[in-house]
Design an enzyme around this catalytic site. Structure first.
Site, mmCIF file in Angstrom:
data_model
loop_
_atom_site.group_PDB
_atom_site.id
_atom_site.type_symbol
_atom_site.label_atom_id
_atom_site.label_comp_id
_atom_site.label_asym_id
_atom_site.label_seq_id
_atom_site.Cartn_x
_atom_site.Cartn_y
_atom_site.Cartn_z
ATOM 1 N N PHE A 169 -25.512 88.744 21.160
ATOM 2 C CA PHE A 169 -25.728 88.050 23.010
ATOM 3 C C PHE A 169 -27.428 87.811 22.913
ATOM 4 C CE2 PHE A 169 -26.112 93.121 23.380
ATOM 5 C CZ PHE A 169 -26.663 93.204 24.415
ATOM 6 N N ARG B 238 -36.023 96.875 33.084
ATOM 7 C CA ARG B 238 -35.334 97.375 33.125
ATOM 8 C C ARG B 238 -35.110 95.505 34.980
ATOM 9 N NH1 ARG B 238 -30.221 99.529 33.846
ATOM 10 N NH2 ARG B 238 -30.758 101.541 32.804
ATOM 11 N N GLU C 239 -21.666 86.452 30.771
ATOM 12 C CA GLU C 239 -21.786 87.010 29.330
ATOM 13 C C GLU C 239 -20.403 88.019 29.847
ATOM 14 O OE1 GLU C 239 -25.128 85.601 26.360
ATOM 15 O OE2 GLU C 239 -24.891 87.352 26.587
ATOM 16 N N ARG D 173 -29.143 101.784 21.296
ATOM 17 C CA ARG D 173 -29.704 101.642 23.000
ATOM 18 C C ARG D 173 -30.971 102.971 22.799
ATOM 19 N NH1 ARG D 173 -30.668 103.375 27.612
ATOM 20 N NH2 ARG D 173 -30.719 101.982 29.434
ATOM 21 N N GLU E 210 -23.676 93.313 20.881
ATOM 22 C CA GLU E 210 -22.612 94.614 21.280
ATOM 23 C C GLU E 210 -21.164 94.896 20.361
ATOM 24 O OE1 GLU E 210 -22.999 96.262 23.432
ATOM 25 O OE2 GLU E 210 -21.885 97.752 24.808
ATOM 26 N N ARG F 138 -24.794 99.498 22.039
ATOM 27 C CA ARG F 138 -25.140 98.712 21.517
ATOM 28 C C ARG F 138 -25.529 98.442 20.214
ATOM 29 N NH1 ARG F 138 -29.390 96.612 26.248
ATOM 30 N NH2 ARG F 138 -30.802 94.572 25.060
ATOM 31 N N LYS G 167 -25.892 92.793 35.791
ATOM 32 C CA LYS G 167 -25.135 93.300 35.164
ATOM 33 C C LYS G 167 -24.287 93.254 37.052
ATOM 34 C CE LYS G 167 -26.575 98.294 34.842
ATOM 35 N NZ LYS G 167 -26.408 99.318 33.974
ATOM 36 N N LYS H 39 -19.170 91.728 29.297
ATOM 37 C CA LYS H 39 -20.628 92.602 28.946
ATOM 38 C C LYS H 39 -18.970 93.705 28.445
ATOM 39 C CE LYS H 39 -23.274 96.522 30.984
ATOM 40 N NZ LYS H 39 -22.751 97.964 30.321
HETATM 41 P P1 ATP Z 1 -24.213 100.587 31.228
HETATM 42 O O1 ATP Z 1 -24.651 101.868 31.482
HETATM 43 O O2 ATP Z 1 -24.151 99.678 32.315
HETATM 44 O O3 ATP Z 1 -23.994 100.399 29.427
HETATM 45 P P2 ATP Z 1 -27.367 100.653 30.708
HETATM 46 O O4 ATP Z 1 -28.177 100.915 31.341
HETATM 47 O O5 ATP Z 1 -26.963 101.079 28.885
HETATM 48 O O6 ATP Z 1 -26.222 100.092 31.049
HETATM 49 P P3 ATP Z 1 -27.639 98.229 30.780
HETATM 50 O O7 ATP Z 1 -29.120 96.678 30.607
HETATM 51 O O8 ATP Z 1 -28.003 97.825 32.188
HETATM 52 O O9 ATP Z 1 -27.729 99.556 29.718
HETATM 53 O O10 ATP Z 1 -27.031 97.078 30.555
HETATM 54 C C1 ATP Z 1 -26.233 95.945 29.519
HETATM 55 C C2 ATP Z 1 -26.315 96.718 28.534
HETATM 56 O O11 ATP Z 1 -24.582 96.525 28.402
HETATM 57 C C3 ATP Z 1 -26.481 96.392 27.752
HETATM 58 O O12 ATP Z 1 -27.099 97.747 26.682
HETATM 59 C C4 ATP Z 1 -25.860 96.709 26.020
HETATM 60 O O13 ATP Z 1 -25.281 97.552 25.723
HETATM 61 C C5 ATP Z 1 -23.718 96.148 27.360
HETATM 62 N N1 ATP Z 1 -23.572 94.964 26.801
HETATM 63 C C6 ATP Z 1 -22.569 94.887 26.603
HETATM 64 N N2 ATP Z 1 -22.110 92.415 26.606
HETATM 65 C C7 ATP Z 1 -24.040 93.067 26.970
HETATM 66 C C8 ATP Z 1 -24.487 91.496 26.922
HETATM 67 N N3 ATP Z 1 -23.353 90.761 27.000
HETATM 68 N N4 ATP Z 1 -25.424 91.189 27.335
HETATM 69 C C9 ATP Z 1 -25.661 92.096 27.250
HETATM 70 N N5 ATP Z 1 -25.575 93.623 27.542
HETATM 71 C C10 ATP Z 1 -24.317 93.596 26.634
#
Ligand code: ATP
Length: 596
Positions: free
Chosen positions: A352, A429, A260, A282, A312, A267, A435, A262
């Site tokens: 998502f 996690r 998907e 988040r 998102e 979030r 990612k 990103k």
């Molecule tokens: P980052 O700092 O990279 O945003 P994070 O620690 O907030 O990461 P991770 O789970 O590592 O969170 O990375 C996924 C994040 O990316 C999610 O928290 C969400 O906010 C965002 N995101 C965007 N598109 C998507 C998607 N299609 N599926 C899941 N998460 C997505």
């Protein structure tokens, strides 16, 4: 339960230097508590009255009002309190000192009057009065707050007064993490810390540790097993691991995966029940009020009576509808003028996941089923629809889609396993989501999110402020923060000047028990604030404790030439990059060098 025991525990916690000791302090505390008050104790330990997501009022007492209350309770003039505050720099200590001085006279007076006097406070009394202070709003609330706090402080011992004042100021920074609290709860109510996963699972589905603790203490561990998602109560988010090699990514997910976009936004966990909508961030704050437009989309496009979905929230260009970067969303983080900002900075939602629909818990279902359900209940529109995706079976498919995502303004892609066990792992996690971000392809290494645990004084132009911060990664297994680098580059003069004020409430006089450091910082902090950092590469270093002895005896891992990028207020200390992730980045870097 007497509040005295709580104050004594807080005092001990502040002086502890080892995490195991912190856990034991909590074990002793819970053991002395009636089960009924354990929930309140947990909130107090977290420096809160209730979870943030409830959106209930905060204590709402400014410094001036607190000073007035202290003066009232200790029978001195406000100027005495202010002078002492200038000297001690901490209103908690001011209250404690004044109470100590007054102790003799006041207790004699109380004795003569037959009143309760200092030392009569219970946990219920303190918690309930603080809750009344918070709930007092509108006309006359200032006076009521003042009276209530002065009343509490009158009945408090000097030590109790120290912590009540700090709590009201929002400065009770004990740095006790969720994991420490859960360990202690597991020891006291199930007999062993090894049962923490049971508590953790319940907490992941219902992000209210106070309530979980109360259920555990009053109804026993069995009651936690029946916990299910509920609309209006946030679920802790599932998170992704990171990799930058399409082949390796597909191997990890079993050869086939959903890929998907990103999206680079915020979030949002969207809950809907009839016409009522909640949006959680988040970090599970209630951000519903920031997004009246998203509420409206959910009402209009979610075809279910009750649902919890995740997506998102992305800023879009009002003229072209193109995706805009995350920073644009910051304009929406405000209390007032929301409707104007809504027009200037419009957003779309790309969904998502689905976690719950009309009585059914979807967190235990595989992703393919969730994705199907999502498409079923969402009436797709430009504003509100499922994330762009493909099913990839080869690294070439994946790479092609990644490039398309980046050129469309996304940050990269999230690759998701679709086998039968690909459930929604709330609160963790794992490798079910990976990612693959744009910046991983950049010069040397990925950005990391690190916690500030200490600081070094600046010299020359930076005199009077901090010159560098000591940054740490999180080790979730030990629940410790281990240092990775000292960062002094990348800050603007303005950023630098703000540092002492920003960190004021986190300063402690010794290294925090959850911090592992070989370096002696000039100033130590309670681990709290997270920054995004980029560096040139990861190297072995005898100075840092991240993955110490793992790669080579006597050496840890450190980031060379680290540079500050931005603060990440949307992340808590436990959301920082983990020591294991740093190790993986180091190993990947080595492989790259070998290949080259
Ligand atoms: P980052 O700092 O990279 O945003 P994070 O620690 O907030 O990461 P991770 O789970 O590592 O969170 O990375 C996924 C994040 O990316 C999610 O928290 C969400 O906010 C965002 N995101 C965007 N598109 C998507 C998607 N299609 N599926 C899941 N998460 C997505």
């Amino acid at each position: 339960m007497e509040f005295r025991i709580v104050a004594e525990t807080f005092d001990r916690l502040e002086r502890e230097t080892a995490r195991t000791q912190m856990t034991m302090d909590l074990v002793n505390l819970f053991k002395q508590a009636e089960p009924r008050v354990v929930g309140k104790l947990v909130y107090l330990l977290m420096g809160k009255l209730w979870p943030d997501w409830k959106g209930l009022p905060e204590l709402g007492m400014g410094e001036k009002l607190i000073i007035k209350s202290i003066a009232m309770a200790t029978h001195v003039s406000e100027s005495v309190v202010v002078d002492l505050y200038k000297k001690l720099g901490d209103l908690g200590l001011v209250a404690e000192k004044l109470k100590t001085e007054k102790k003799q006279t006041v207790s004699l007076l109380m004795f003569a009057a037959g009143g309760p006097g200092a030392g009569s406070l219970t946990v219920d009394k303190v918690y309930d009065t603080l809750a009344r202070i918070a709930m007092a709003t509108g006309e006359g609330s200032r006076d009521l707050k003042l009276k209530l706090l002065a009343g509490l402080l009158t009945d408090a011992t000097p030590l109790e007064a120290r912590f009540i004042v700090r709590f009201v100021q929002g400065r009770l920074r004990l740095g006790v993490g969720d994991a420490t609290i859960m360990d202690a709860l597991a020891i006291v109510y199930t007999g062993s810390a090894s049962n923490r996963p049971l508590i953790e699972r319940a907490y992941n589905l219902r992000a209210d540790l106070g309530r979980i603790a109360e259920i555990l203490a009053t109804e026993g561990p069995e009651a936690l097993k029946g916990i299910k998602p509920e609309v209006g109560i946030p679920i802790r988010p599932m998170l992704a691991e990171r990799l930058s090699d399409p082949e390796e990514i597909l191997k990890k997910t079993g050869g086939k995966a959903i890929v998907e976009y990103k999206y680079d936004g915020e979030r949002g966990q969207i809950h809907k029940k009839g016409d009522k909508v909640w949006i959680f961030s988040r970090r599970l704050e209630n951000i519903t009020h920031m997004y009246p437009d998203v509420q409206e989309y959910a009402r209009k496009h979610l075809k279910a009576e009750e649902a919890i979905v995740e997506g998102e929230i992305v800023a879009v260009d009002p003229e072209t509808g193109e995706l805009r970067p995350f920073q644009e969303l910051m304009h929406r983080r405000r209390k007032y003028d929301i409707h104007r900002m809504m027009k200037e900075y419009p957003v779309n939602v790309r969904l998502f996941d689905v976690l719950y629909v009309d009585g059914e818990d979807y967190t235990t279902r595989p992703l393919t089923e969730r994705r199907k359900k999502l498409e079923e209940i969402v009436e797709a529109s430009e504003e509100f629809r499922p994330a762009e995706y493909i099913v990839a079976e080869s690294p070439e498919d994946l790479e092609k889609f990644f490039l398309q995502a980046v050129s469309d303004g996304a940050e990269g892609v999230v690759v998701k396993a679709i086998h039968g066990n690909a459930v929604y792992q709330a609160g963790s996690r794992g490798w079910l989501w990976i990612k693959y971000k744009r910046d991983y392809k950049s010069e040397m290494i990925d950005t990391v999110d690190l916690v500030a645990v200490g600081a070094f004084y600046g010299r020359g132009k930076r005199g009077g402020t901090y010159g560098a911060l000591l940054m740490a990664a999180y080790d979730p297994e030990a629940d410790m923060f281990r240092t990775v680098c000292k960062v002094g580059t990348g800050f603007t003069d303005e950023d630098l000047a703000k540092l002492p004020e920003m960190f004021k409430e986190y300063v402690i006089d010794h290294k925090h028990p959850r911090v592992d450091s070989r370096m002696e910082a000039d100033v130590w902090f309670v681990p709290a604030l997270v920054a995004e950092i980029i560096g040139a590469e990861i190297t072995l270093s005898p100075l840092h404790t991240c993955c110490l002895d793992v790669v080579k005896p006597g050496a840890g891992l450190s980031i060379r030439f680290p540079r500050f990028i931005r603060w990440r207020p949307d992340k808590g200390p436990e959301d920082a990059t983990t020591t294991k992730e740093i190790l993986e980045m180091y190993q990947r870097q080595l492989r790259k060098v070998e290949e080259a």
